[in-house]
Design a protein around this motif. Structure first.
Motif, short mmCIF file in Angstrom:
data_model
loop_
_atom_site.label_atom_id
_atom_site.label_comp_id
_atom_site.label_asym_id
_atom_site.label_seq_id
_atom_site.Cartn_x
_atom_site.Cartn_y
_atom_site.Cartn_z
N LEU A 199 0.85 -1.60 -0.03
CA LEU A 199 -0.39 0.43 0.12
C LEU A 199 0.66 1.70 0.43
O LEU A 199 0.93 2.17 -1.11
CB LEU A 199 -1.14 -0.12 1.09
CG LEU A 199 -2.03 -0.93 0.94
CD1 LEU A 199 -2.53 -1.08 2.49
CD2 LEU A 199 -3.18 -0.96 0.15
N GLN A 200 2.27 1.20 0.57
CA GLN A 200 2.85 2.89 0.98
C GLN A 200 4.06 2.41 -0.85
O GLN A 200 3.45 3.09 -0.88
CB GLN A 200 3.66 2.28 1.71
CG GLN A 200 3.73 2.11 3.06
CD GLN A 200 3.28 4.07 3.36
OE1 GLN A 200 3.92 4.85 2.75
NE2 GLN A 200 2.16 4.24 4.65
N ILE A 201 3.63 1.78 -1.46
CA ILE A 201 4.25 1.48 -3.20
C ILE A 201 3.09 2.29 -3.57
O ILE A 201 3.92 3.08 -4.48
CB ILE A 201 5.14 0.42 -3.12
CG1 ILE A 201 5.95 -0.70 -2.01
CG2 ILE A 201 5.14 0.16 -4.61
CD1 ILE A 201 6.60 -1.73 -2.48
N LEU A 202 2.03 1.66 -3.62
CA LEU A 202 0.77 2.31 -4.35
C LEU A 202 0.79 3.57 -4.40
O LEU A 202 0.08 4.32 -4.45
CB LEU A 202 -0.25 1.51 -4.72
CG LEU A 202 0.22 -0.13 -4.61
CD1 LEU A 202 -0.99 -1.10 -4.74
CD2 LEU A 202 0.31 -0.11 -6.27
N GLU A 203 0.80 4.08 -2.83
CA GLU A 203 1.11 5.58 -2.59
C GLU A 203 1.20 6.48 -3.80
O GLU A 203 1.01 7.24 -4.39
CB GLU A 203 1.00 5.58 -0.73
CG GLU A 203 1.22 7.16 -0.62
CD GLU A 203 -0.14 7.91 -0.63
OE1 GLU A 203 -0.61 9.21 -0.42
OE2 GLU A 203 -1.32 7.33 -0.33
N ALA A 205 2.15 5.54 -6.64
CA ALA A 205 2.31 5.06 -8.20
C ALA A 205 1.47 5.77 -8.71
O ALA A 205 0.50 6.51 -8.02
CB ALA A 205 2.01 3.44 -7.99
N PRO A 206 1.44 6.50 -10.04
CA PRO A 206 0.07 6.93 -10.89
C PRO A 206 -1.04 5.88 -11.18
O PRO A 206 -0.98 5.55 -10.64
CB PRO A 206 0.76 7.16 -12.04
CG PRO A 206 2.15 6.43 -12.33
CD PRO A 206 2.50 5.85 -11.07
N ASP A 250 -4.64 10.84 -0.60
CA ASP A 250 -4.66 12.71 -1.68
C ASP A 250 -3.78 12.69 -2.91
O ASP A 250 -4.25 13.19 -3.51
CB ASP A 250 -3.43 13.29 -0.32
CG ASP A 250 -4.42 13.81 0.72
OD1 ASP A 250 -6.20 13.40 0.26
OD2 ASP A 250 -4.01 14.28 1.87
N SER A 251 -3.11 11.93 -2.94
CA SER A 251 -2.79 11.52 -4.45
C SER A 251 -3.66 10.36 -5.27
O SER A 251 -3.22 10.88 -6.55
CB SER A 251 -1.47 10.42 -4.50
OG SER A 251 -1.64 9.01 -4.34
N LYS A 252 -4.56 10.49 -5.39
CA LYS A 252 -5.37 9.50 -5.86
C LYS A 252 -6.71 10.78 -6.31
O LYS A 252 -7.24 10.29 -7.31
CB LYS A 252 -5.96 8.22 -5.74
CG LYS A 252 -4.64 7.85 -5.60
CD LYS A 252 -3.80 7.10 -6.49
CE LYS A 252 -2.45 6.34 -6.19
NZ LYS A 252 -1.01 6.61 -5.86
#
Length: 622
Positions: A20-24, A26-27, A57-59
């Motif tokens: 989940l941290q990695i996907l945070e 990921a675009p 917030d990144s998505k």
């Protein structure tokens, strides 16, 4: 990694928290690719951890502090209802991503609608996306509330020229916030009206207050539930609009010679003082916070207009034909990539002009100014745009101003500055008008001018009228989340001479084509239901003609068009004795009827008449 070694799926060796941290980081495009690689990734992203991933917030864009549900979407400014019926956080991510991607495209896909409000040219208008209506004033006076989806007039106040009762003067400035409308009366007072009153029908407003002033008022602005009023006599007023009646909370002593433009944040108000630049004050204490003088800015950029590509003359007539004698709302045109023309921002000032009348940087006159968070933007007579990414720092001294601001220069003769210029700021974009064109200039995430060689968001331009002979300065413009809105000069249909565009009675005079000022909406909303209209390989919509036009094939059967510029001029020449009963067509075409300083009462002369008409000259918030 050894060549030929089996590829290890991270899902099988890493804890879910690490994935989940990695996907945070990921675009969104990477998430889409991962869900298609295996059932395990699809299960992990779209089912088991969908909410955790897409609420990031990144998505997805959310209010500060986040949100537990989609209630905040009711506050979005969407003309096309792009966020209506959002079903999940992934669905919201998809909609926001597609919309942002279209805005950032060099040639975004857009659809155009034009709304004629009654028989009179629109002066100011405001969009209420929650209640789905427009509120507008006109050249001839009166206030109209128009359904945003059907074009029907829901309710209206007449012009002072038509009644002795409740009415609205010609060229009235209009401010609006969440059901509250404020407009100027004769003299130096402003009226406050509210909708959603007990027993009132949809769109009906009722007056709750008249705010009188003992000095000449030049403008007013409503936002943050404060009404700020400015006088050129060195006085400012701040009202708490949550009180009944509204309560004067601060009477400010400010710099003299306010030109009428002002804007506010939650705690501060900034007034335009012409050649002196912009002056900022604390709304609660009245304390002077500092001066923004664009002449001290050293970082310079420029933009040139795209090649002149006015639509064919028949486009204006085609639009009027589509409107028809019994409809006042243009249905959206075919999706097209030709509606917005890309422009390029370049480093450095414009080459020095040979015109001896050219206004140099330090002598420029500054009009419209707007605040959006820490961003402040001002607009000048000579076509300069002052972009200050952090006005709170810039007001301290010249060095701070130079470090936090840039000047964008445009080719202008000042003809579109009679109203002080118009601006709109939203989502890292600045919109303004220069020489019969609207410019939408994208900024970076820090609200600074982007790297000119590698911009991440596109900037573009569009025309302000359906034919050059009809062009007059814009009297209001606004950026929405999914649309560009402005006044638009074009040809309309006069159904009758009755106020409010009431359909003509049997036996009344037939409809006539006349030049008017309507509300134009250029929607950039993605099509979330139907397949997009096919776009040719060169990026052009095969059914569209040129910039800002509607396809001739959309004309109703039996409605003819004139396909050449000469044809339009011939038609206008034939019609000009018929189409304009209140004023000469030439005056409208030359923009004289759009003069902010025109006296409403023809019998008044001299400074008294000028002062009265100037009092309507305010500015709206972001």
């Amino acid at each position: 990694m050894t060549i030929g070694a089996p590829v290890v799926d991270p899902l099988t060796i890493l804890p879910p928290e690490i994935v989940l941290q990695i996907l945070e980081f990921a675009p969104v495009s990477a998430l889409a690719s991962l869900t298609a690689t295996s059932k395990a990734w699809h299960q992990f992203i779209d089912i088991t951890h969908q909410e955790a991933i897409y609420t990031s917030d990144s998505k997805t864009s959310q209010p500060p502090g986040g949100s537990r549900d989609f209630s905040f979407l009711s506050d979005t400014h969407s003309f096309a209802k792009v966020f209506e019926n959002t079903t999940s956080w992934k669905d919201l991510c998809k909609r926001q991503t597609l919309l942002a991607r279209n805005w950032a495209n060099t040639r975004p896909v857009s659809q155009e609608s034009v709304l004629q409000v009654g028989n009179d040219p629109v002066w100011r208008f405001k969009a209420d996306f929650k209640r789905r209506f427009f509120v507008s004033t006109s050249h001839a006076g009166g206030l109209n509330v128009t359904d945003m989806d059907t074009g029907d007039i829901l309710w209206r106040l007449p012009s002072v020229l038509d009644t002795d009762g409740d009415s609205v003067r010609p060229y009235a400035h209009l401010e609006y916030q969440d059901g509250m409308a404020v407009f100027d009366s004769e003299g130096d007072s402003v009226e406050v009206w509210q909708t959603d009153q007990e027993g009132a029908k949809r769109g009906e407003f009722r007056r709750i207050a008249i705010l009188n002033h003992d000095c000449q008022t030049r403008g007013f602005q409503l936002s943050h539930w404060n009404l700020c009023v400015v006088s050129n006599k060195g006085q400012g007023f701040v009202y708490d609009m949550t009180q009944r009646p509204p309560k004067l909370t601060t009477h400010l002593k400010i710099e003299k010679d306010g030109v009428g433009h002002l804007d506010q944040s939650k705690d501060a108000v900034i007034y335009s003082m012409g050649k002196k630049g912009y002056f900022a004050y604390n709304k609660e204490t009245g304390a002077f916070l500092g001066n923004l003088q664009p002449a001290h800015c050293t970082d310079r950029y420029h933009v040139r207009p795209p090649p002149a590509t006015f639509p064919s003359a028949g486009a204006a007539l085609a639009g009027a034909a589509r409107l028809g004698p019994s409809h006042r709302f243009f249905p959206p045109g075919t999706p097209s990539k030709d509606g917005l023309v890309p422009i390029k921002i370049e480093k450095g000032p414009l080459p020095a002009p040979s015109d001896p009348e050219h206004v140099w940087h330090g002598e420029d006159e500054w009009g419209s100014g707007m605040i959006c968070g820490n961003l402040f933007v001002g607009f000048s007579r000579a076509g300069r745009v002052f972009i200050c990414s952090n006005w709170r720092k810039a007001v301290h001294d010249q060095a701070s101003l130079a470090a936090n601001s840039s000047i964008l220069e445009c080719e202008s003769d000042g003809s579109s500055f009679d109203l002080g210029g118009w601006l709109s700021l939203r989502n890292h974009r600045v919109m303004f008008e220069i020489q019969d064109r609207i410019y939408v200039v994208a900024l970076d995430d820090n609200d600074k001018i982007q790297d000119v060689e590698h911009p991440t968001r596109a900037s573009y331009s569009l025309l302000t009228s359906s034919a050059p002979q009809l062009a007059v300065p814009i009297s209001y413009m606004a950026l929405a989340d999914d649309a560009i809105m402005s006044t638009y000069t074009t040809l309309g249909w006069r159904d009758s001479t009755q106020p409010g565009g009431i359909p003509a009675a049997p036996g009344a005079n037939p409809a006539r084509v006349f030049p008017t000022k309507a509300i134009r909406i250029v929607s950039l909303a993605p099509d979330l239901v139907n397949k997009a209209t096919p776009i040719s390989h060169d990026g052009a919509d095969p059914s569209a003609s040129t910039e800002g036009t509607q396809s001739p094939s959309q004309n109703p059967p039996g409605q003819g068009t004139f396909g050449t510029q000469a044809g339009l001029l011939q038609l206008l020449s034939l019609l000009r004795d018929e189409v304009m009963e209140e004023a000469d067509f030439e005056e409208f075409a030359e923009g004289e009827l759009d003069d902010e300083w025109e006296s409403v009462d023809e019998e008044e002369e001299g400074e008294e008449a000028g002062d009265e008409s100037e009092s309507a000259h305010g500015h709206d918030g972001a």
